[in-house]
Scaffold this active site. Structure first.
Site, PDB file in Angstrom:
ATOM      1  N   ASP A   1       0.881  -1.159   0.000  1.00  0.00           N
ATOM      2  CA  ASP A   1       0.000   0.000   0.000  1.00  0.00           C
ATOM      3  C   ASP A   1       0.919   1.209   0.000  1.00  0.00           C
ATOM      4  O   ASP A   1       1.565   1.514   1.004  1.00  0.00           O
ATOM      5  CB  ASP A   1      -0.889  -0.015   1.242  1.00  0.00           C
ATOM      6  CG  ASP A   1      -1.773   1.224   1.365  1.00  0.00           C
ATOM      7  OD1 ASP A   1      -1.626   2.160   0.550  1.00  0.00           O
ATOM      8  OD2 ASP A   1      -2.613   1.268   2.283  1.00  0.00           O
TER       9      ASP A   1
ATOM     10  N   TYR B   1      -7.326  13.736  -9.300  1.00  0.00           N
ATOM     11  CA  TYR B   1      -6.297  13.017 -10.048  1.00  0.00           C
ATOM     12  C   TYR B   1      -5.277  14.001 -10.624  1.00  0.00           C
ATOM     13  O   TYR B   1      -4.066  13.821 -10.491  1.00  0.00           O
ATOM     14  CB  TYR B   1      -6.959  12.212 -11.162  1.00  0.00           C
ATOM     15  CG  TYR B   1      -6.032  11.505 -12.107  1.00  0.00           C
ATOM     16  CD1 TYR B   1      -5.593  10.208 -11.858  1.00  0.00           C
ATOM     17  CD2 TYR B   1      -5.595  12.118 -13.285  1.00  0.00           C
ATOM     18  CE1 TYR B   1      -4.755   9.548 -12.738  1.00  0.00           C
ATOM     19  CE2 TYR B   1      -4.750  11.479 -14.170  1.00  0.00           C
ATOM     20  CZ  TYR B   1      -4.335  10.192 -13.896  1.00  0.00           C
ATOM     21  OH  TYR B   1      -3.491   9.549 -14.775  1.00  0.00           O
TER      22      TYR B   1
END
Length: 250
Positions: free
Chosen positions: A60, A152
């Site tokens: 992660d 994003y």
């Protein structure tokens, strides 16, 4: 053949899409690849497919403790890290008015925090030996206005800026580490297909017409170049690879 022979590479988000293509290209040219992904199963599948001593690990990228553990494992197994490809990414379809703070923080935790942590923890290991090459996956979203991909684009803009800062720092400190960002346009990957709400489509060979998605191998070819010593004079650059999207006047 052998453009990155003997090098050790770590690729994030390596279980699919651009990351998997990067892993394949690097392994094909001689690198030992550490395939990482938030999901271990696809990373294992890629590592098994590419061979050449590849290993898979769950990562992660927003978790600093996991980055620290992976670097310790790479150091113990190989004693070096030569290539880092910060590729892991997520996408959210929402403009600034629609994006919640929680969503914004989630997107940036993966693509901004994740790149920061990757660079921070890779640099000391790279610097132990002969230096290396850091390749940060940004986007044309860092260069153009895409309202629907607000969070994003913000994260990819941060990647662009971080890359330049890291490149200059390494030069000033005398580290033999280069850092460049890659800015793809639309590429035929599961993430793009999800963002556009459509099924996969084939990508033709040869020169593509404008508006046509590229293939992951197009990006992997650039990543391979930046990972190799052929690009020794390329540092702090933003490598746009978008079939001309950013140069069109309309």
């Amino acid at each position: 053949m052998g453009r990155v022979e003997g090098k050790v590479a770590l690729v994030t988000g390596g279980g699919s899409g651009l990351g998997a293509a990067d892993c394949e290209a690097l392994a094909r040219e001689g690198a030992t690849v550490v395939v990482t992904d938030v999901k271990l199963e696809p990373a294992l599948a890629v590592a098994d497919r590419i061979g050449n001593g590849a290993m898979a690990m769950a990562l992660d990228v927003a978790d600093e403790a996991q980055w620290s553990a992976i670097m310790q494992e790479i150091d113990a197994r190989f004693g070096r890290l030569d290539i880092l490809v910060n590729n892991a990414g997520v996408v959210l379809n929402a403009d600034v008015e629609e994006t919640t703070l929680e969503q914004y923080r989630w997107v940036n935790s993966v693509m901004s925090d994740g790149v920061f942590l990757g660079c921070k923890h890779a640099i000391p290991l790279m610097n132990k030996n002969d230096g290396g090459s850091i390749i940060n996956m940004s986007s044309t979203g860092a260069l153009l206005g895409y309202p629907i991909f607000f969070a994003y684009s913000a994260a990819k803009g941060a990647v662009r800026a971080m890359t330049k800062s890291i490149a200059v720092m390494c030069q000033e400190k005398g580290y033999k580490i280069r850092c460049n960002s890659v800015h793809p346009g639309a590429i035929e990957t599961p993430m793009v297909q999800t963002a556009e709400g459509r099924a996969p489509q084939d990508v033709a060979e040869g020169v593509l017409p404008p508006g046509t998605p590229g293939h992951p191998k197009d990006i992997a070819a650039l990543v391979l170049y930046l990972a190799s010593d052929e690009s020794r004079f390329v540092n702090g650059a933003e490598m746009v690879i978008d079939n001309g999207v950013t140069i069109r006047p309309f």
